[in-house]
Write a protein that holds these residues in place. Sequence first.
Motif, short mmCIF file in Angstrom:
data_model
loop_
_atom_site.label_atom_id
_atom_site.label_comp_id
_atom_site.label_asym_id
_atom_site.label_seq_id
_atom_site.Cartn_x
_atom_site.Cartn_y
_atom_site.Cartn_z
N ALA A 103 0.83 -1.20 0.00
CA ALA A 103 0.00 0.00 0.00
C ALA A 103 0.86 1.26 0.00
O ALA A 103 0.57 2.24 -0.70
CB ALA A 103 -0.93 -0.01 1.22
N GLU A 104 1.95 1.23 0.76
CA GLU A 104 2.83 2.39 0.82
C GLU A 104 3.53 2.63 -0.51
O GLU A 104 3.61 3.77 -1.00
CB GLU A 104 3.88 2.19 1.93
N GLN A 105 4.03 1.56 -1.14
CA GLN A 105 4.71 1.70 -2.43
C GLN A 105 3.74 2.16 -3.53
O GLN A 105 4.11 2.96 -4.40
CB GLN A 105 5.35 0.36 -2.81
N GLU A 107 1.08 4.03 -3.13
CA GLU A 107 0.80 5.45 -2.91
C GLU A 107 1.94 6.31 -3.45
O GLU A 107 1.70 7.35 -4.08
CB GLU A 107 0.60 5.69 -1.41
N GLN A 108 3.17 5.89 -3.22
CA GLN A 108 4.31 6.64 -3.73
C GLN A 108 4.33 6.68 -5.27
O GLN A 108 4.62 7.70 -5.88
CB GLN A 108 5.61 6.02 -3.20
N LEU A 110 1.76 6.44 -7.34
CA LEU A 110 0.69 7.31 -7.85
C LEU A 110 1.07 8.78 -7.73
O LEU A 110 0.77 9.59 -8.60
CB LEU A 110 -0.61 7.03 -7.09
N GLN A 111 1.74 9.14 -6.65
CA GLN A 111 2.19 10.52 -6.48
C GLN A 111 3.23 10.88 -7.56
O GLN A 111 3.19 11.98 -8.13
CB GLN A 111 2.77 10.71 -5.08
N GLN A 145 -5.35 5.18 -11.91
CA GLN A 145 -5.51 5.56 -10.51
C GLN A 145 -6.80 5.00 -9.92
O GLN A 145 -6.83 4.56 -8.77
CB GLN A 145 -5.46 7.08 -10.37
N GLN A 148 -6.23 1.42 -9.28
CA GLN A 148 -5.31 1.24 -8.16
C GLN A 148 -5.95 1.60 -6.82
O GLN A 148 -5.61 1.05 -5.78
CB GLN A 148 -4.04 2.09 -8.37
N GLN A 149 -6.89 2.53 -6.85
CA GLN A 149 -7.62 2.84 -5.62
C GLN A 149 -8.41 1.63 -5.14
O GLN A 149 -8.52 1.35 -3.94
CB GLN A 149 -8.54 4.03 -5.86
N GLN A 152 -5.91 -0.63 -3.64
CA GLN A 152 -5.56 -0.14 -2.32
C GLN A 152 -6.60 -0.52 -1.28
O GLN A 152 -6.28 -0.92 -0.15
CB GLN A 152 -5.39 1.39 -2.35
N GLN A 153 -7.88 -0.41 -1.66
CA GLN A 153 -8.94 -0.77 -0.75
C GLN A 153 -8.91 -2.28 -0.43
O GLN A 153 -9.12 -2.70 0.70
CB GLN A 153 -10.30 -0.40 -1.35
#
Length: 342
Positions: A103-105, A107-108, A110-111, A145, A148-149, A152-153
């Motif tokens: 999840a952390e990777q 998020e990075q 996507l940013q 995105q 990927q959301q 993530q969920q």
Amino acid sequence: MKYQDSLQQASEKASQVKVFLQRVRLAAHPVNYAVCYEYISGHNAALCHIIEQKLAAQAPLDDFVMADLYSRFLTEHSPQQEQLLQDATGIATRVAAYTDVAAEQLEQYLQQLDGSVLQLQQHTVADPILRDIAQQIQQSSVQFQLSQQQIQQQLLTANQQSQQLRQELEQLKQQRLLDPLTGLYNRLAMQNQLDIWFTEQPERRIAAIAVDLDHFQRFNQEYGSAVGDVILSKVARKISSYVQSSGLPVRSGGEEFLILLPDVDLRSASEIAEQVRRGVEKLRFVSSRNKKTLPKITISLGVSVFQPSENWYQFLGRTAAVLSLAKQRGRNQVASETMLAS
């Protein structure tokens, strides 16, 4: 038992088991017989070692002890179940860690993608072809995105489920260390904690308070085992209330308890024992059936401190001797090991 004896061998061992049961004054019911047969056979080194230590220390071998040995060493598949429990706990822990990292990777990533698309748009304003390409990338990025959301969920849900599984596994492991009737720790938990204490500090001072309910067999015969179980449970809770978080309250026998107190001297342990005795003496019990007040319950207690020169079973045997002294002196009192020499 995973081995096969011939008829003659089984007959010889049966005779030895009978003699052994008579020697230690145990009834020849299936659990006691199975444990003694295993001991006589000599195939289970750990079980034999425990019994030999208890015999050497003149510690009692009662039905409660034999049931504990049967559960620990003769119950089918218990080692496999223990390993399965450990493996499942490890898997749940790794799943939780992996989902956190994923999840952390994500998020990075996507940013970084958002930043790259923004820079591309800023540098392609004058070129229609590049501008169209940038818009296509942006649209694809938005769709990516969104997908990927959802991932993530799903990762978040998987993480929550793995955390819940870990909690349930820990509860299951904890239940294996507790006496089901009283909620106090059992002998397996006691041995595990002793290993921890002596690993941390081999010369550690540990005080023990042995507790026995006075005339409880007579109480059980008169009022029934169901009422007796309620009494045991309430007395156990009272005993546990006097033990600090560093101590260990154990149900060591049918109506017997053991309080282990690390880094406590004999005087302090004796004071705690007296507080426990008074607390139990103040308990009042009323029959739920006819609302009549039941007889007062009292306890006898024996206090001693572990000596590095003895093994643990010798220490428990000496503690039991101190407890017997309290009974001999009239019960409902505390005796300490200093009284043995007097």
